[in-house]
Design a protein around this motif. Structure first.
Motif, PDB file in Angstrom:
ATOM      1  N   GLN A 256      45.583   2.805 -44.451  1.00  0.00           N
ATOM      2  CA  GLN A 256      44.891   3.992 -44.068  1.00  0.00           C
ATOM      3  C   GLN A 256      45.848   5.206 -44.044  1.00  0.00           C
ATOM      4  O   GLN A 256      47.151   4.893 -43.647  1.00  0.00           O
ATOM      5  CB  GLN A 256      44.248   4.065 -42.818  1.00  0.00           C
ATOM      6  CG  GLN A 256      42.896   3.382 -42.823  1.00  0.00           C
ATOM      7  CD  GLN A 256      42.349   3.270 -41.327  1.00  0.00           C
ATOM      8  OE1 GLN A 256      42.973   3.167 -40.545  1.00  0.00           O
ATOM      9  NE2 GLN A 256      41.005   3.069 -41.312  1.00  0.00           N
ATOM     10  N   PRO A 312      43.872   2.855 -30.662  1.00  0.00           N
ATOM     11  CA  PRO A 312      43.702   1.563 -30.410  1.00  0.00           C
ATOM     12  C   PRO A 312      43.544   0.635 -32.012  1.00  0.00           C
ATOM     13  O   PRO A 312      43.633  -0.472 -32.038  1.00  0.00           O
ATOM     14  CB  PRO A 312      42.283   1.325 -29.826  1.00  0.00           C
ATOM     15  CG  PRO A 312      41.834   2.829 -29.988  1.00  0.00           C
ATOM     16  CD  PRO A 312      42.851   3.788 -30.098  1.00  0.00           C
ATOM     17  N   PHE A 313      43.610   1.425 -32.997  1.00  0.00           N
ATOM     18  CA  PHE A 313      43.407   0.803 -34.183  1.00  0.00           C
ATOM     19  C   PHE A 313      44.621  -0.071 -34.512  1.00  0.00           C
ATOM     20  O   PHE A 313      44.836  -0.739 -35.380  1.00  0.00           O
ATOM     21  CB  PHE A 313      43.416   1.813 -35.505  1.00  0.00           C
ATOM     22  CG  PHE A 313      44.322   2.655 -35.796  1.00  0.00           C
ATOM     23  CD1 PHE A 313      44.760   3.619 -34.911  1.00  0.00           C
ATOM     24  CD2 PHE A 313      45.264   1.970 -36.622  1.00  0.00           C
ATOM     25  CE1 PHE A 313      45.936   4.539 -35.319  1.00  0.00           C
ATOM     26  CE2 PHE A 313      46.446   3.025 -37.030  1.00  0.00           C
ATOM     27  CZ  PHE A 313      46.762   4.088 -36.395  1.00  0.00           C
TER      28      PHE A 313
ATOM     29  N   GLY B  51      41.782 -10.284 -39.894  1.00  0.00           N
ATOM     30  CA  GLY B  51      42.077  -8.718 -39.842  1.00  0.00           C
ATOM     31  C   GLY B  51      43.461  -8.513 -39.452  1.00  0.00           C
ATOM     32  O   GLY B  51      43.736  -7.605 -39.500  1.00  0.00           O
ATOM     33  N   GLU B  76      41.384  -2.773 -43.976  1.00  0.00           N
ATOM     34  CA  GLU B  76      41.489  -1.590 -43.209  1.00  0.00           C
ATOM     35  C   GLU B  76      41.197  -1.863 -41.767  1.00  0.00           C
ATOM     36  O   GLU B  76      40.078  -1.824 -41.483  1.00  0.00           O
ATOM     37  CB  GLU B  76      40.707  -0.369 -43.693  1.00  0.00           C
ATOM     38  CG  GLU B  76      40.658  -0.335 -45.121  1.00  0.00           C
ATOM     39  CD  GLU B  76      41.006   0.976 -45.589  1.00  0.00           C
ATOM     40  OE1 GLU B  76      40.388   2.052 -45.071  1.00  0.00           O
ATOM     41  OE2 GLU B  76      41.790   1.324 -46.837  1.00  0.00           O
ATOM     42  N   PRO B  77      42.130  -1.724 -40.773  1.00  0.00           N
ATOM     43  CA  PRO B  77      41.646  -1.918 -39.588  1.00  0.00           C
ATOM     44  C   PRO B  77      40.735  -0.911 -38.935  1.00  0.00           C
ATOM     45  O   PRO B  77      40.552   0.271 -39.477  1.00  0.00           O
ATOM     46  CB  PRO B  77      43.009  -1.654 -38.683  1.00  0.00           C
ATOM     47  CG  PRO B  77      44.118  -1.569 -39.693  1.00  0.00           C
ATOM     48  CD  PRO B  77      43.385  -1.239 -40.943  1.00  0.00           C
ATOM     49  N   ALA B  78      39.936  -1.400 -38.086  1.00  0.00           N
ATOM     50  CA  ALA B  78      38.852  -0.544 -37.514  1.00  0.00           C
ATOM     51  C   ALA B  78      39.535   0.823 -36.932  1.00  0.00           C
ATOM     52  O   ALA B  78      40.251   0.603 -36.346  1.00  0.00           O
ATOM     53  CB  ALA B  78      37.687  -1.146 -36.632  1.00  0.00           C
ATOM     54  N   LEU B  79      38.968   1.598 -37.248  1.00  0.00           N
ATOM     55  CA  LEU B  79      39.379   2.994 -36.577  1.00  0.00           C
ATOM     56  C   LEU B  79      39.469   2.972 -35.288  1.00  0.00           C
ATOM     57  O   LEU B  79      40.648   3.124 -34.621  1.00  0.00           O
ATOM     58  CB  LEU B  79      38.437   4.093 -37.111  1.00  0.00           C
ATOM     59  CG  LEU B  79      38.974   5.010 -38.259  1.00  0.00           C
ATOM     60  CD1 LEU B  79      38.094   6.422 -38.324  1.00  0.00           C
ATOM     61  CD2 LEU B  79      40.458   5.306 -38.259  1.00  0.00           C
ATOM     62  N   LEU B  80      38.375   2.913 -34.740  1.00  0.00           N
ATOM     63  CA  LEU B  80      38.421   2.726 -33.171  1.00  0.00           C
ATOM     64  C   LEU B  80      37.756   1.685 -32.513  1.00  0.00           C
ATOM     65  O   LEU B  80      36.677   1.241 -33.197  1.00  0.00           O
ATOM     66  CB  LEU B  80      37.410   4.105 -32.605  1.00  0.00           C
ATOM     67  CG  LEU B  80      37.944   5.325 -32.978  1.00  0.00           C
ATOM     68  CD1 LEU B  80      36.841   6.566 -32.453  1.00  0.00           C
ATOM     69  CD2 LEU B  80      39.331   5.488 -32.348  1.00  0.00           C
ATOM     70  N   SER B  81      38.585   0.734 -31.844  1.00  0.00           N
ATOM     71  CA  SER B  81      37.911  -0.382 -31.324  1.00  0.00           C
ATOM     72  C   SER B  81      37.102  -0.134 -30.421  1.00  0.00           C
ATOM     73  O   SER B  81      36.831   0.974 -29.797  1.00  0.00           O
ATOM     74  CB  SER B  81      39.233  -1.300 -30.844  1.00  0.00           C
ATOM     75  OG  SER B  81      39.590  -0.626 -29.832  1.00  0.00           O
ATOM     76  N   GLN B  83      37.184  -0.731 -27.433  1.00  0.00           N
ATOM     77  CA  GLN B  83      38.062  -1.249 -26.211  1.00  0.00           C
ATOM     78  C   GLN B  83      38.387  -0.308 -25.360  1.00  0.00           C
ATOM     79  O   GLN B  83      39.431   0.118 -24.678  1.00  0.00           O
ATOM     80  CB  GLN B  83      39.422  -1.728 -26.567  1.00  0.00           C
ATOM     81  CG  GLN B  83      39.136  -3.141 -27.486  1.00  0.00           C
ATOM     82  CD  GLN B  83      40.438  -3.528 -28.410  1.00  0.00           C
ATOM     83  OE1 GLN B  83      41.505  -2.685 -28.107  1.00  0.00           O
ATOM     84  NE2 GLN B  83      40.427  -4.003 -29.247  1.00  0.00           N
TER      85      GLN B  83
END
Lengths: 402, 933
Positions: A256, A312-313, B51, B76-81, B83
């Motif tokens: 990204q 947090p990503f 992931g 693509e890591p999730a934008l907002l977890s 958490q």
């Protein structure tokens, strides 16, 4: 071949001469920029730059490559804005790809007190030419969708000062382009040639003793980072400098795009993405003075924790590599440039955590001082004598961490 | 059999398979090509697992349900977890203290561990085959590693770190080295053992020692008299190895067909951990201690598979003048990927030797040797603790928006900004100032000491009086400010009470102690910042409100006295920051809530409304009072701040005096001034908008604004700002701010003579009759020594006493205690004692001892095992092994004192954190129980 392999620069090494008009100690960004601007702006090319290791091996190669001008006092804003402007033209001027990328910097506020401080910063910076705007949460989110605006439930983003001219450039390439530019015009750069002493003629500094023999000099410029106090002591100077560690780390790259540079004074960290896609994180200097280049786990551990509150990503990104530089901190958090009171000896130091972004302006101004014998107006407030004259340039609040 | 998904394809794994072996069994090369080493040394088996990108598949056990992507740079890591509250639920670190840690459990590692154990040492071993990957060796010494079960280990060896990580096999760098079907000799042995079919396998160089006979179709030794590796041929997968004889005569190439090339090209020590820790007690043994072997200078092929650097790239940058190892690395990015030079470093060295004739040392070894994720590395760390006032919950109850300021949570506003302001100016208001630094200072040198650290004259502060003081550094730059009270009661010797700003109290205590030591002053200092709460009762009706609450004997302006208010013992100080009649009530933290509620109740008749920080900032600004940090920086001398009145140069030496004398000889350049504008700023009616705005004197830039009140309903604004003197050395009178005309004023326009703050008070007519008396009661059980370990841990308020006295006097006191035998005494510092008893004793041998009631802590007893389980998870530092013992530090990110007895442990934490601590404790113990199952 990866796209980042250097394919343009040509460095030409020559044997040291017995004498130079100008000897520069330290082939980091500031030393090489001084040689570069002496050659390109003033035609002074009988210049020898002496380096104990390899070029750009000190803080020039260990910083987090951030370029910005949103400082806290008018003289600093003007100076750094000059540097921002020079950086913007440096690729064209040198015809080299420096990976300069204007991406903007967001300085977060998580409390009402910080909102007021960031509003104040925006106003002051804009007034002196470093365009900065206070933006609300909605705009922050648009500029950087990766942010958790709730700050992990604890550090909500109430707004930010946004400095659109904030940029990054590849630190090594800046160093190399300046070295190349100086070398191709006749300046000499000598690696693995430590300066072991100064040659004094009465009170005047008349040359340097190096591992490769004595070298006479019209003037000597100290552009040393990390051990500047020792070199200055050779000229009989005591500098108000303390040296502290500053650390940083990068993660593996991810695909990204992370747009701006993001900083939080309250969480004490900042993050940006390198051209390779790595996330690059840094924080403040270690509180204890030290010359150590040793990294600490504590640093990575706590910066990871704080960064995850806002980003947090990054949870599943791996931390790839960490490193340490040593910063020369002045008591007022501003650099020290210019004459020293010792004839024939100039200094550029106190670059703390703001050295990289000042490379072009610092080099340009010191070169002008050497060439004309007059201290340029832009750096006049930053002279060493300011401490004795009670004219310190206190800029703690906005010097921040990078 | 275990099933996992690789790029959506179902792959069966056998028990004990690594992810890589499971994939090879299914005919899948993780990265599509490149020599596999199975030792974690190369980047050729990287994949993305669940992931997490850049995962070495050879180092991960195949587990059911894993989702693997053959793309190591990861999706693509999730934008907002999800958490949002994850900051609360951070994983703890496991700490292990030992004598010796041995990294690597091959032959030499096992031998080193055995020897150390036999010598009687406590030994911890780490083995990558158990998932214990070491990320780095750090000063401490500290060894950080994954524990193989998703946690992070911090190993703290007292004595020695043994690096027994063995040697890595040198990878091939020739044309075709990125084909599939290439394995190192050791990898081949492992694959055969896992019954993976290598097809027609040909060994080049040193053959694997443990292959069953007949599994190799050919063997070609390298080196003098042997062969030289030229290239691999094939499309996708290797089809042939091309070798050349290495002799004196003409070289002839030979092509050997194969399905798998088994490569024994030499070894290189895995010594990165030792190199990054050269100044620590590190011993390197076995393969890791061997000399690096230098492969032949590569002629073609990929040198650095992580960054995709070829030999041609190296040649290119060499030609451009990049001759140093570090420059070669930086110019090509070779060695900056996951394997950190594992593949390329030997070749870079042989390249530089051949081109430059000089063998250069390896580039710097840096952590992380094995890369953990950001989440894993964050384990055990907490974001900074923001301190809470004892009234925190009261503010929330009143609808306050809390804000971080100076390291404390403070009420920013109760949502009624305008009324908060007006209640102070017109009626009466309460403001919580518990965050102020508060120090009790006594001792024979108390006065002399204070004379040396503040520029104000202290000798003339009579008992019962107080004075505003500055605190300067040696350059005479303002560090802090506060008020200094001299105790009215001189029976217990000459005592002072000194406050500082909220943000500064921690630093301030250290600063004072440093100077006390430097000057050799005989003083006792007790930091009461957390012990005492404080709030400001301010407004024209303040005295009447206090009288209603039973306080009829109020101090006059500039004085302080001890008064009971609603049954609570208070020190009431009368100065003013708001500009109105003000009383600051300092009292034990445990009584804060009761007193606050009582005063709100009694004040209802006067329309009392608490005010937040936002209103306070405006109120103080109208009076021109500075805020440290907002209006000041590291060049703010008293002269620049127009605070010369707070400096007495006609007394003895004090910190900053010489700088003041010296700088007074320099012409003044700027001054902090008050400005008034009558115009409302365009587009804004209320908000302070001029902070940071430039001040102009005609066309001349003349400074900037640091504080702005914003415009009130009546119009106009008051500001503080730095104003530069003009060329003639004058301060201009008429200036512009943001283009608006503004006028410099010589003092506050609000109540210029300070009559409101100094107003005479007559409360004789007030009747405290209907005031309910609140007798001092112990809020909770105080006999902690009798407290039994609780089933379900609950924190309770501790009634105690804090003593600051000379170390000798405390020694004597502890030896012959004056409190009940059931009470406990904790020596929290050489000159400080915390006793779980009431302060009804005196310290013999130190007439200047400070003995004060302490109600700022909450406590809980845990039985020994529970405490250990909890602290193993939540305590980041080394705990004492002796019993009994006291230790102090952060636990779960919250400041705590720990008292260890045989079989049980007492935990003390500042009362405002009690609830958070209790939550953490309960959650952590539940997790431990979960782990145990």
């Amino acid at each position: 071949m990866n796209e980042f392999t250097e394919r343009q620069m040509k460095l030409t090494w020559r044997a040291p001469k017995e004498s130079y008009d100008v000897v520069i100690v330290g082939a980091g960004g500031h030393g090489l920029a001084t040689a570069y601007y002496l050659a390109t702006r003033h035609g002074i090319t009988n210049v020898g730059v002496f380096e104990r290791g390899y070029i750009g091996g000190g803080n020039s190669g260990r910083n987090t490559t951030i370029i910005r001008a949103n400082y806290g006092i008018p003289a600093a804003v003007r100076f750094y804005q000059r540097s921002v402007d020079l950086y913007r033209g440096l690729e064209e001027e040198t015809d080299r790809w420096l990976m300069h990328q204007q991406k903007g910097i967001l300085w977060m506020a998580h409390s009402e007190a910080a909102v007021r401080a960031e509003r104040m910063r925006a106003k002051l910076n804009t007034e002196f030419g470093a365009e900065t705007e206070f933006v609300g949460p909605r705009q922050v989110e648009e500029l950087c969708p990766q942010l958790d605006m709730s700050g992990g439930g604890r550090w909500p983003v109430l707004g930010a000062s946004y400095h659109p001219q904030g940029a990054t450039a590849r630190h090594d390439r800046v160093v190399w382009a300046l070295a190349e530019g100086a070398m191709e015009r006749g300046a000499h750069v000598h690696q693995n040639t430590p300066v072991e002493g100064l040659i004094l003629d009465g009170k005047r500094v008349a040359g340097v003793r190096t591992a490769a023999g004595n070298v006479a000099a019209g003037v000597v410029v100290s552009a040393v980072g990390g051990h500047v106090s020792r070199l200055a002591a050779m000229a009989g100077l005591r500098l108000p400098i303390r040296t502290h560690r500053l650390q940083a780390f990068v993660t593996n790259h991810y695909r990204q795009q992370f747009g701006p540079i993001v900083a939080s004074s309250e969480l004490f960290f900042y993050a940006s993405q390198t051209a390779r896609g790595e996330m690059l994180l840094g924080a403040e200097i270690d509180p204890q003075p030290s010359f150590s280049y040793r990294s600490s786990h504590d640093f990575v551990q706590h910066v990871c924790r704080r960064a995850l509150c806002l980003l947090p990503f990054m949870s599943d990104l791996r931390v790839l590599r960490q490193w340490t530089g040593v910063c020369d901190m002045s008591p007022d958090y501003s650099p020290i440039m210019g004459r020293t009171g010792v004839p024939g000896f100039f200094i550029t130091t106190g670059w703390g955590t703001w050295g990289f972004k000042a490379i072009p302006a610092g080099g340009e101004q010191i070169a002008e001082l050497i060439a004309t014998g007059e201290t340029p107006e832009l750096i006049a407030p930053f002279g060493l004598d300011r401490f004795a004259r009670d004219r310190t340039m206190a800029d703690r609040g906005s010097a921040g961490t990078h | 059999m275990t099933a996992l998904l690789v790029n959506g394809q179902r792959v069966e794994a056998r028990a004990g398979d690594s992810l890589l072996i499971a994939m090879l069994r299914a005919g899948l090369h993780p990265t599509g090509g490149g020599c596999l080493c199975l030792g974690g040394d190369c980047p050729n088996c990287l994949v993305t697992v669940d992931g997490v990108a850049y995962t070495r598949s050879c180092q991960v056990k195949a587990e059911a349900g894993m989702t693997v992507t053959r793309d190591h740079a990861g999706g693509e890591p999730a934008l907002l977890s999800d958490q949002a509250t994850w900051a609360e639920s951070a994983a703890p670190v496991r700490h292990i203290h030992c004598d010796t840690v041995v990294i690597g459990q091959g032959e030499s590692g096992r031998e080193a561990a055995r020897e150390a154990r036999e010598a009687g040492f406590d030994v911890v071993t780490l083995d990558a085959r158990d998932g214990q990957h070491v990320t780095g060796v750090y000063p401490g010494p500290l060894v950080v590693a994954a524990d193989g079960g998703g946690r992070v280990l911090h190993v703290h060896p007292r004595r020695e770190i043994v690096v027994a990580t063995g040697a890595a096999e040198i990878q091939p760098v020739v044309s075709g080295s990125d084909l599939e079907g290439l394995v190192t000799a050791r990898a081949a042995a492992e694959l055969v053992a896992a019954s993976i079919d290598l097809g027609r396998a040909v060994a080049v160089g040193e053959p694997p020692g443990e292959l069953p006979s007949g599994s190799l179709a050919g063997h070609f030794p390298l080196g003098h008299g042997g062969w030289e590796l030229v290239r691999f041929e094939g499309a996708g997968r290797v089809e042939a190895v091309v070798l050349r004889t290495r002799g004196d005569g003409e070289a002839a190439e030979e092509r050997i067909e194969c399905d798998t090339a088994v490569l024994g090209l030499g070894r290189n020590p895995r010594n990165a951990l030792a190199r990054m820790a050269s100044d620590l007690p590190v011993r390197v043994v076995g393969g890791a201690a061997t000399e690096p072997e230098l492969p032949p200078c590569p002629g073609e092929g990929t040198v650095c598979p992580c960054s995709g650097v070829t030999v041609a790239d190296l040649d290119g940058v060499w030609e451009r003048g990049f001759h140093e190892m570090e420059l070669l690395k930086r110019a090509t990015l070779a060695g900056t990927g996951t394997c950190q030079g594992g593949v390329c470093l030997p070749y870079l060295r042989s390249f530089l030797l051949e081109r430059g004739g000089r063998l250069q040392p390896a580039f710097t070894a840096r952590p992380l040797n094995r890369q953990l994720t950001v989440r894993e590395l964050a384990a055990g760390a907490h974001t900074a603790v923001t301190a809470r006032s004892p009234l925190h919950d009261e503010h929330l109850r009143l609808g306050a928006r809390m804000d971080r300021a100076g390291g404390w949570w403070r009420p920013w506003t109760y949502g009624r900004q305008d009324d908060e302001y007006r209640s102070v100016r017109e009626r009466v208001s309460l403001g919580d100032v518990s965050s102020l630094g508060k120090m009790a200072i006594s001792g024979p040198d108390a006065e002399a000491f204070l004379e040396r650290i503040v520029p104000t004259r202290v000798a003339t502060i009579r008992p019962g009086r107080c004075r505003y003081v500055l605190m300067l550094d040696e350059r005479a730059h303002l560090l802090d400010d506060g008020m200094l009270c001299r105790e009215a009661d001189q029976d217990a010797g000459d005592r002072f009470f000194l406050t500082s700003t909220s943000g500064g109290s921690g630093f301030f205590e250290l600063w004072m102690r440093d100077w006390a030591e430097a000057f050799g002053c005989d003083v006792r200092i007790l930091n009461q910042t957390a012990s005492l709460a404080a709030f400001n009762v301010t407004g024209p009706q303040a005295a009447r409100l206090l009288a209603r609450a039973g306080a009829l004997e109020l101090p006059a302006f500039g004085r302080h006295r001890r008064v009971r208010v609603a049954g609570v013992e208070c020190r009431i100080v009368r100065l003013s920051f708001t500009g109105e009649l003000s009383y600051e009530l300092h009292h034990p933290a445990a009584d804060a809530r009761k007193l606050w509620r009582r005063l709100l109740e009694a004040g209802a008749a006067f329309g009392v409304q608490p005010h937040g920080l936002e209103a306070l900032l405006r109120l103080r600004l109208e009076k021109g009072h500075i805020v440290i940090g907002q209006d000041t920086d590291y060049d703010s001398t008293p002269r620049r701040l127009a605070h010369e009145w707070a400096v007495s140069l006609d007394k003895g030496d004090f910190v900053g005096r010489r700088a003041i004398v010296r700088t007074n000889k320099q012409p003044l350049d700027k001054r902090l001034v008050m400005l008034r504008t009558d115009d409302p700023p365009p587009g804004s009616v209320e908000a302070p908008s001029a902070e940071g705005a430039a001040i102009h004197d005609g066309d001349r830039y003349a400074g900037y604004v640091t504080s702005d009140t914003g415009t009130a309903a009546g119009g106009g604004a008051t500001m503080l700002g730095w104003l530069y003197l003009d060329a003639e050395g004058r301060l201009p009178r008429e200036v512009t701010v943001d283009g608006r005309p503004a006028r410099r004023v010589d003092g506050p326009t609000y109540d210029p003579q300070g009559e409101r703050a100094r107003a005479a008070v007559d409360v004789a007519s007030e009747s405290p009759e209907n005031v309910r008396e609140f007798p001092v009661t112990r809020l909770e059980a105080t006999d902690v020594a009798a407290g039994a370990p609780a089933e379900r841990p609950r924190l309770r308020r501790l009634e105690a006493t804090r003593v600051s006295a000379t170390p000798g006097a405390l020694d004597a006191l502890v030896a012959d205690p004056l409190w009940p035998a059931t009470a406990l005494a904790f020596r929290t510092a050489p000159d400080e004692l915390l006793v779980t008893a009431t302060p009804d004793f005196e310290v013999a041998g130190d007439p200047h001892a400070i003995v004060e009631r302490e109600t700022a802590f909450s406590y809980v007893w845990l039985d020994g095992t529970t405490a250990e389980r909890f602290l193993d998870r939540e305590c980041e530092w080394r705990r004492p092994s002796a019993r009994p013992a006291l230790a102090q530090g952060e636990v779960a990110g919250i400041p705590a004192k720990l008292w260890f007895e045989a079989g049980r442990t007492l935990i003390l934490t500042p009362a405002p954190f009690a609830a958070a601590f209790e939550r953490r404790l309960t959650a952590s113990l539940a997790e431990v129980d979960g782990d145990a199952e």
